[in-house]
Design a protein around this motif. Structure first.
Motif, PDB file in Angstrom:
ATOM      1  N   MET A 158       0.835  -1.204   0.000  1.00 23.35           N
ATOM      2  CA  MET A 158       0.000   0.000   0.000  1.00 23.35           C
ATOM      3  C   MET A 158       0.871   1.257   0.000  1.00 23.35           C
ATOM      4  O   MET A 158       0.510   2.258  -0.619  1.00 23.35           O
ATOM      5  CB  MET A 158      -0.927   0.001   1.214  1.00 23.35           C
ATOM      6  N   VAL A 159       2.004   1.203   0.692  1.00 24.81           N
ATOM      7  CA  VAL A 159       2.953   2.329   0.656  1.00 24.81           C
ATOM      8  C   VAL A 159       3.414   2.572  -0.778  1.00 24.81           C
ATOM      9  O   VAL A 159       3.447   3.706  -1.264  1.00 24.81           O
ATOM     10  CB  VAL A 159       4.166   2.053   1.572  1.00 24.81           C
ATOM     11  N   LEU A 160       3.771   1.490  -1.457  1.00 22.21           N
ATOM     12  CA  LEU A 160       4.199   1.569  -2.857  1.00 22.21           C
ATOM     13  C   LEU A 160       3.108   2.182  -3.722  1.00 22.21           C
ATOM     14  O   LEU A 160       3.372   3.066  -4.548  1.00 22.21           O
ATOM     15  CB  LEU A 160       4.550   0.161  -3.352  1.00 22.21           C
ATOM     16  N   CYS A 161       1.871   1.715  -3.524  1.00 22.01           N
ATOM     17  CA  CYS A 161       0.741   2.243  -4.305  1.00 22.01           C
ATOM     18  C   CYS A 161       0.540   3.732  -4.045  1.00 22.01           C
ATOM     19  O   CYS A 161       0.314   4.507  -4.970  1.00 22.01           O
ATOM     20  CB  CYS A 161      -0.541   1.483  -3.948  1.00 22.01           C
ATOM     21  N   TYR A 162       0.602   4.119  -2.770  1.00 15.69           N
ATOM     22  CA  TYR A 162       0.319   5.511  -2.417  1.00 15.69           C
ATOM     23  C   TYR A 162       1.371   6.461  -2.995  1.00 15.69           C
ATOM     24  O   TYR A 162       1.034   7.494  -3.569  1.00 15.69           O
ATOM     25  CB  TYR A 162       0.266   5.675  -0.898  1.00 15.69           C
ATOM     26  N   ILE A 163       2.630   6.114  -2.852  1.00  9.76           N
ATOM     27  CA  ILE A 163       3.697   7.030  -3.283  1.00  9.76           C
ATOM     28  C   ILE A 163       3.836   7.075  -4.801  1.00  9.76           C
ATOM     29  O   ILE A 163       3.949   8.155  -5.398  1.00  9.76           O
ATOM     30  CB  ILE A 163       5.041   6.640  -2.636  1.00  9.76           C
ATOM     31  N   PHE A 164       3.800   5.901  -5.459  1.00 13.54           N
ATOM     32  CA  PHE A 164       4.186   5.835  -6.870  1.00 13.54           C
ATOM     33  C   PHE A 164       3.027   5.665  -7.853  1.00 13.54           C
ATOM     34  O   PHE A 164       3.177   5.997  -9.032  1.00 13.54           O
ATOM     35  CB  PHE A 164       5.172   4.682  -7.079  1.00 13.54           C
TER      36      PHE A 164
END
Length: 232
Positions: A141-147
């Protein structure tokens, strides 16, 4: 490139939703890998499998799964209409990813080391369904949110709203653990019965959550700026 990012956002969130459903069901029915290995004992206190349903980890991951499902549906709709994700969704996404990140930090930096100091395996809390709930899904989810969540900026108030899950959960936790004693201290926040520690620890959690939320938003904004500069 933007179309590909939107498709990755949809795919990753669908994966998060599916793995959350499976992992939560397995955990509630059979218990976590660590609790089964310990024969249901947590810090010397017996914990029935049904008690997992009132743990912050399970409740927060259910919330993350619902956010991922809604994000998948809205992501598909925005892809078809060639629109950016709405600010409301980004607010909820930041709330979810912040608290998911808190779970990862809590497990990796606090709970797993406690197990290791007790002579047990450090990675017990990262095996089985807990791999998804304690580690993989929050980081995805961190990956999705940032990138992959587009170039629309998240509302500033979202950082403060990220505090809500822990604020809401802390009330029953403090009451049930420290006052009426009907829940075990799942996360050993009292350090074996020192109930007075709950309140300073609560303040520390608030600061950590706000810091995580601010850092995630900062990283996303920097990536948006970087991507725009590359296109120019």
């Amino acid at each position: 490139m933007e179309i590909k990012k939107r498709k990755w956002f949809i795919l990753f969130n669908f994966i998060i939703f599916i793995t959350t459903v499976i992992s939560v069901i397995v955990t509630l029915v059979f218990g976590s890998w660590a609790s089964r290995k310990d024969d249901g004992n947590l810090y010397g206190i017996h914990v029935d499998y049904w008690m997992h349903v009132v743990s912050f980890t399970i409740l927060c991951n259910i919330m993350l799964g619902l956010i991922a499902l809604v994000s998948t549906i809205i992501g598909i709709k925005c892809l078809k209409q060639n629109k950016e994700l709405p600010k409301g969704l980004l607010t909820w996404y930041l709330l979810g990813v912040t608290n998911g990140s808190l779970i990862v930090l809590m497990v990796v930096c606090f709970l797993a080391p406690l197990r290791a100091m007790a002579g047990k395996a450090y990675f017990d809390m990262l095996l089985g369904p807990m791999f998804h709930l304690h580690f993989f899904n929050p980081l995805l989810m961190v990956l999705c949110y940032i990138f992959f969540s587009g170039k629309r900026k998240t509302a500033k108030k979202a950082r403060y709203l990220s505090l809500l899950p822990v604020i809401i959960y802390s009330a029953p936790y403090i009451i049930c653990v420290a006052i009426i004693h009907i829940w075990p201290d799942f996360y050993n926040l009292t350090f074996n019965g020192r109930n007075y520690l709950l309140f300073p620890i609560y303040i520390i959690f608030m600061a950590v959550i706000f810091g995580i939320s601010s850092l995630l938003d900062f990283c996303r904004n920097r990536y948006i700026t970087y991507s725009q500069n590359l296109r120019n």
